[in-house]
Design an enzyme around this catalytic site. Sequence first.
Site, PDB file in Angstrom:
ATOM      1  N   ASP A   1      -6.868  17.418   9.146  1.00 37.76           N
ATOM      2  CA  ASP A   1      -8.168  16.859   8.789  1.00 37.76           C
ATOM      3  C   ASP A   1      -8.009  16.236   7.406  1.00 37.76           C
ATOM      4  O   ASP A   1      -7.021  16.499   6.708  1.00 37.76           O
ATOM      5  CB  ASP A   1      -9.234  17.965   8.725  1.00 37.76           C
ATOM      6  CG  ASP A   1      -9.703  18.438  10.105  1.00 37.76           C
ATOM      7  OD1 ASP A   1      -9.083  18.045  11.104  1.00 37.76           O
ATOM      8  OD2 ASP A   1     -10.680  19.204  10.161  1.00 37.76           O
TER       9      ASP A   1
ATOM     10  N   HIS B   1       0.818  -1.220   0.000  1.00 40.36           N
ATOM     11  CA  HIS B   1       0.000   0.000   0.000  1.00 40.36           C
ATOM     12  C   HIS B   1       0.853   1.273   0.000  1.00 40.36           C
ATOM     13  O   HIS B   1       1.753   1.422   0.820  1.00 40.36           O
ATOM     14  CB  HIS B   1      -0.925   0.003   1.223  1.00 40.36           C
ATOM     15  CG  HIS B   1      -1.962   1.078   1.171  1.00 40.36           C
ATOM     16  ND1 HIS B   1      -3.110   0.969   0.424  1.00 40.36           N
ATOM     17  CD2 HIS B   1      -1.997   2.302   1.739  1.00 40.36           C
ATOM     18  CE1 HIS B   1      -3.814   2.066   0.549  1.00 40.36           C
ATOM     19  NE2 HIS B   1      -3.164   2.901   1.336  1.00 40.36           N
TER      20      HIS B   1
ATOM     21  N   HIS C   1      -9.455   6.582  11.680  1.00 39.20           N
ATOM     22  CA  HIS C   1     -10.453   6.061  10.746  1.00 39.20           C
ATOM     23  C   HIS C   1      -9.793   5.017   9.858  1.00 39.20           C
ATOM     24  O   HIS C   1      -8.581   4.847   9.870  1.00 39.20           O
ATOM     25  CB  HIS C   1     -11.101   7.175   9.919  1.00 39.20           C
ATOM     26  CG  HIS C   1     -10.179   7.810   8.938  1.00 39.20           C
ATOM     27  ND1 HIS C   1      -9.281   8.773   9.287  1.00 39.20           N
ATOM     28  CD2 HIS C   1     -10.007   7.610   7.617  1.00 39.20           C
ATOM     29  CE1 HIS C   1      -8.582   9.149   8.238  1.00 39.20           C
ATOM     30  NE2 HIS C   1      -8.998   8.462   7.186  1.00 39.20           N
TER      31      HIS C   1
ATOM     32  N   HIS D   1      -5.829   4.655  10.186  1.00 42.31           N
ATOM     33  CA  HIS D   1      -4.855   5.731  10.414  1.00 42.31           C
ATOM     34  C   HIS D   1      -5.564   6.923  11.057  1.00 42.31           C
ATOM     35  O   HIS D   1      -6.781   7.069  10.958  1.00 42.31           O
ATOM     36  CB  HIS D   1      -4.144   6.129   9.125  1.00 42.31           C
ATOM     37  CG  HIS D   1      -5.062   6.518   8.009  1.00 42.31           C
ATOM     38  ND1 HIS D   1      -5.760   5.590   7.269  1.00 42.31           N
ATOM     39  CD2 HIS D   1      -5.397   7.729   7.519  1.00 42.31           C
ATOM     40  CE1 HIS D   1      -6.481   6.209   6.365  1.00 42.31           C
ATOM     41  NE2 HIS D   1      -6.292   7.515   6.495  1.00 42.31           N
TER      42      HIS D   1
HETATM   43 FE   LIG Z   1      -7.738   8.597   5.445  1.00 46.69          FE
END
Ligand SMILES: [Fe+2]
Length: 384
Positions: A304, A261, A334, A298
């Site tokens: 944000d 990833h 999240h 993460h």
């Molecule tokens: Fe994200």
Amino acid sequence: MSYVHQGKIPPKRHTIFKSDEGNFYYEQLFGTEGFHGISSLLYHLERPTQIKSIGEPKDVSPKIAVEKNVTPRMFKGMNVSPEADFLDSRKVLLVNNDLKMGLAKPQNSTDYFYKNAECDELVFVHEGTGILKTFLGNLTFSKGDYLIIPRGTIYKIHFDTKENVLFFLESHSPITTPKRYRNEFGQLLEHSPFCERDLETPVLQEPINEKGDFLIKVKKENQITDFIYATHPFDVVGWDGYFYPYKFNIKNFEPITGRIHQPPPVHQTFEAYNFVVCSFVARMYDYHPESIPAPYNHSNIDSDEVLFYTEGDFMSRNHVDLMDFTLHPGGIVHGPHPGAMERSIGKKFTEEFAVMVDPFRPFKITEEAIKVEDPSYKTSWLGQ
Ligand SMILES: [Fe+2]
């Protein structure tokens, strides 16, 4: 940016320049950051300073509903209402001291001129085709185009139909390509996911030699003020320099992929002071035999994270509609929705397209955003 030269310019700057009839052309330096940033020199048929009148300012400050936000949120872009007028249609959803972000569904072309006198604008065309007409020339646009419109650009916008959806940013600092992709001379490097050929510059049109009453709506400090000028703003006979609007289509972003990833910076497309803009595009998934294509959980501690979903299916989300915005506040973990990680294993390719904006200072939530919020999003990671 590259050096661009269009139309007629004198061989030496700041020298006498006249038409064949012996009339002066009037020079204007157009740039930012004092005399330090990039700039262009323009040549007008008439002095571009001829104000006839200035109207009363109209306050367009976004109304803040949530000053300090720690909640993951989803906003349904499909529920943002269309408006006839281009400026009225621009609904600011998220804002901080560095930038504003929003969605606009304008139905009509502008019959006035518009200038953002303090912010660079990024307009991403989710839906619609037309022409961005500026005093430096025209850019046609269609789905997937990023239009970068530097502050001070006088423009009109023509839409071919009433079906238009624009994702927009207003940035208090210049929006540029990422510095790490440019060499000391400003040229985009070989490992950049796009190059100068992918950036389209405006095409200068014949200068318009008209006098009368020309309305320029000027936006500054959350106010829009009507200026009436005595000469047509599109009276430029030539210009050169590095400062101009341009467009880049998200489908020209060449994805950087790997065996495992890749982190979000590989998707970076633009940067400005205190935020970045990334393009998630159709790409091969990670090709290590044991790779997990879905992102790991993460918490993006320092920023944000907002995603605007523009095309395709989104592997890491269980339910997302096009035009949705998700906001993941800095410091709150999240990750993929339940089952999404498992589902992603073995997948070879994604067709998703999304624009991500990461501001380094927290966003405030506007009343316009709350109107279209899906309040169930914050608990959407619970198991079945
Ligand atoms: Fe994200």
